[in-house]
Design a protein around this motif. Structure first.
Motif, short mmCIF file in Angstrom:
data_model
loop_
_atom_site.label_atom_id
_atom_site.label_comp_id
_atom_site.label_asym_id
_atom_site.label_seq_id
_atom_site.Cartn_x
_atom_site.Cartn_y
_atom_site.Cartn_z
N GLY A 242 20.48 33.72 43.94
CA GLY A 242 21.57 34.61 44.30
C GLY A 242 22.82 33.86 44.73
O GLY A 242 23.93 34.36 44.58
N LEU A 243 22.66 32.65 45.27
CA LEU A 243 23.80 31.83 45.65
C LEU A 243 24.49 31.32 44.38
O LEU A 243 23.84 30.87 43.44
CB LEU A 243 23.34 30.66 46.50
N GLN A 244 25.83 31.40 44.38
CA GLN A 244 26.62 30.88 43.27
C GLN A 244 27.75 30.03 43.82
O GLN A 244 28.33 30.34 44.87
CB GLN A 244 27.20 32.01 42.42
N VAL A 245 28.09 28.96 43.09
CA VAL A 245 29.24 28.14 43.43
C VAL A 245 30.24 28.18 42.28
O VAL A 245 29.85 28.34 41.11
CB VAL A 245 28.85 26.68 43.75
N SER A 246 31.51 28.03 42.62
CA SER A 246 32.56 28.07 41.62
C SER A 246 32.78 26.67 41.04
O SER A 246 32.91 25.69 41.78
CB SER A 246 33.86 28.57 42.25
N LYS A 247 32.82 26.60 39.72
CA LYS A 247 33.03 25.33 39.02
C LYS A 247 33.91 25.60 37.80
O LYS A 247 33.51 26.30 36.87
CB LYS A 247 31.67 24.74 38.61
N ASN A 248 35.12 25.06 37.81
CA ASN A 248 36.04 25.23 36.68
C ASN A 248 36.20 26.70 36.30
O ASN A 248 36.14 27.07 35.12
CB ASN A 248 35.56 24.42 35.47
N ASP A 249 36.39 27.53 37.32
CA ASP A 249 36.62 28.97 37.14
C ASP A 249 35.40 29.73 36.64
O ASP A 249 35.50 30.89 36.24
CB ASP A 249 37.80 29.23 36.21
N ASP A 250 34.23 29.10 36.64
CA ASP A 250 32.98 29.77 36.32
C ASP A 250 32.13 29.87 37.58
O ASP A 250 32.22 29.02 38.47
CB ASP A 250 32.18 29.00 35.27
N TRP A 251 31.29 30.90 37.64
CA TRP A 251 30.32 31.02 38.73
C TRP A 251 28.98 30.50 38.24
O TRP A 251 28.43 30.98 37.25
CB TRP A 251 30.19 32.47 39.19
N VAL A 252 28.48 29.47 38.92
CA VAL A 252 27.23 28.80 38.54
C VAL A 252 26.15 29.15 39.57
O VAL A 252 26.33 28.92 40.77
CB VAL A 252 27.42 27.27 38.48
N THR A 253 25.06 29.70 39.10
CA THR A 253 23.97 30.08 40.00
C THR A 253 23.22 28.84 40.48
O THR A 253 22.86 27.97 39.69
CB THR A 253 23.00 31.04 39.30
N VAL A 254 23.01 28.77 41.79
CA VAL A 254 22.26 27.67 42.39
C VAL A 254 20.79 28.06 42.39
O VAL A 254 20.33 28.80 43.27
CB VAL A 254 22.75 27.39 43.83
N ASP A 255 20.05 27.62 41.41
CA ASP A 255 18.63 27.96 41.32
C ASP A 255 17.88 27.33 42.49
O ASP A 255 18.09 26.16 42.81
CB ASP A 255 18.03 27.48 40.00
N PRO A 256 17.01 28.09 43.15
CA PRO A 256 16.22 27.52 44.25
C PRO A 256 15.38 26.34 43.76
O PRO A 256 14.77 26.40 42.69
CB PRO A 256 15.33 28.68 44.69
N VAL A 257 15.39 25.26 44.52
CA VAL A 257 14.59 24.08 44.23
C VAL A 257 13.63 23.88 45.39
O VAL A 257 14.06 23.73 46.54
CB VAL A 257 15.47 22.82 44.04
N SER A 258 12.35 23.89 45.10
CA SER A 258 11.35 23.84 46.15
C SER A 258 11.56 22.66 47.08
O SER A 258 11.58 21.50 46.65
CB SER A 258 9.95 23.77 45.51
#
Length: 347
Positions: A242-258
């Motif tokens: 659900g967390l997303q970060v902005s990168k070059n005007d795109d929203w990139v989902t931060v996939d959970p990493v165990s």
């Protein structure tokens, strides 16, 4: 800040028979609504993963950190020294507080409705005015450093050992945050203690956020777009993205990493590095099927501390010096909206 009067929690709304639509105060304007992130497999959309373990070459490690801070303002760390048992415990206990106990019990720990970012159980931390669009989120905010702010009696007494786990987690997060700030300083050619000494005494908050499932995720946000106001944030998630970060005007989902910890640079780090490293704009989207939980640990200076670009770093200075308390006041008065608060300091 909280609604004056009887508190309303998103979880209470979500548990009603809302099969078609959410209340209008949670509907984002069209320009802010979530759209499909463009993660793909592109190399420039792969969030950095940095290994802090073993006998790593310091120069190589700092080079990796510098690249991540320049390109993203955020990165995952693994082999970070925090036990996996502790990470699992705080996620489990956070979920249990929201999911296993009646609302009447949880409301015993409600926030002060007249104070922004007050400690306790709430749902309107980032709201600048009563007519602002609301986030689809509840939270519990803990004040944990300095120790004079740490009052476990204000934290839930359930589930058992909740308070002890929060204290242990707080101590571990502070150690890791200072280690990372040392590596960030070194990566810029500064003394390893430069940012820590500039920050002074650490003010730490731990916010456990709960995002209930939402009947209309395409219209809502769990947390609106913003950059964090302090120096560095350390975040863990459960297995629901659900967390997303902005990168070059795109929203990139931060996939959970165990058992990885996600590092987010704040605005004060951007200022002190004179814009060489950027604070990360991020947001949280909602999920139509599942609830989501995250634990964010914020590390800030005292409100009397002045922050300015490090002398000689990437001259000329690009940001005005700012007293942190003034910055916080402005941030809450205007409300979060991308990076408009730090952009107001540009020279």
């Amino acid at each position: 800040m909280e609604v004056v009067g009887a508190p309303i929690r998103v979880q209470s709304i979500a548990e009603k028979d809302l099969k078609v639509e959410v209340p209008p105060q949670y509907i984002q304007p069209p320009e802010n609504r979530p759209s499909q992130p463009s993660n793909g497999n592109a190399a420039d959309h792969k969030i950095p993963m940095i290994n802090l373990g073993g006998d790593r070459d310091l120069n190589l490690l700092c080079k990796e950190i510098g690249s991540a801070c320049t390109e993203w303002g955020a990165f995952h760390v693994i082999n970070h020294g925090v036990s996996t048992t502790l990470l699992d415990q705080i996620r489990k206990f956070g979920s249990s507080f929201f999911q296993d106990y009646p609302m009447t019990e949880k409301l015993r720990y409600a926030c002060d409705s007249n104070s922004p970012a007050s400690e306790g159980y709430g749902s309107r931390m980032l709201v600048a005015s009563d007519d602002a669009v609301l986030d689809w989120r509840d939270y519990f905010d803990h004040h944990t450093f300095p120790l004079s702010r740490r009052h476990p009696s204000r934290w839930p007494h359930f589930p058992p050992n909740y308070r002890e786990v929060i204290e242990e987690y707080s101590d571990n997060m502070k150690v890791l945050a200072l280690k990372l700030l040392g590596l960030i300083s070194t990566s810029l050619g500064l003394s390893s203690s430069f940012i820590e000494e500039s920050m002074g005494e650490v003010y730490q908050n731990i916010t456990v956020s709960y995002y209930p499932s939402c009947p209309q995720p395409e219209l809502t946000l769990g947390l609106q777009s913003h950059s964090d106001m302090g120096f560095i944030t350390l975040l863990i998630q459960e297995n629901v993205a659900g967390l997303q970060v902005s990168k070059n005007d795109d929203w990139v989902t931060v996939d959970p990493v165990s058992h990885a910890i996600f590092v987010i640079l704040g605005d004060q780090t951007e200022i002190i590095t004179n814009g060489v490293y950027k604070s990360a704009v991020h947001r949280a989207i909602t999920n139509g099927e599942k609830a989501r939980l995250s634990v964010a640990t914020f590390h800030d200076p005292a409100k009397t501390v002045s922050v300015s670009p490090a002398p000689g770093l990437n001259p000329p200075p690009r940001y005005h010096e700012v007293v942190y308390g003034d910055y916080v006041q402005s941030w809450y008065s205007k409300g979060p909206n991308g990076k408009r608060n730090i952009d107001a300091l540009l020279i």
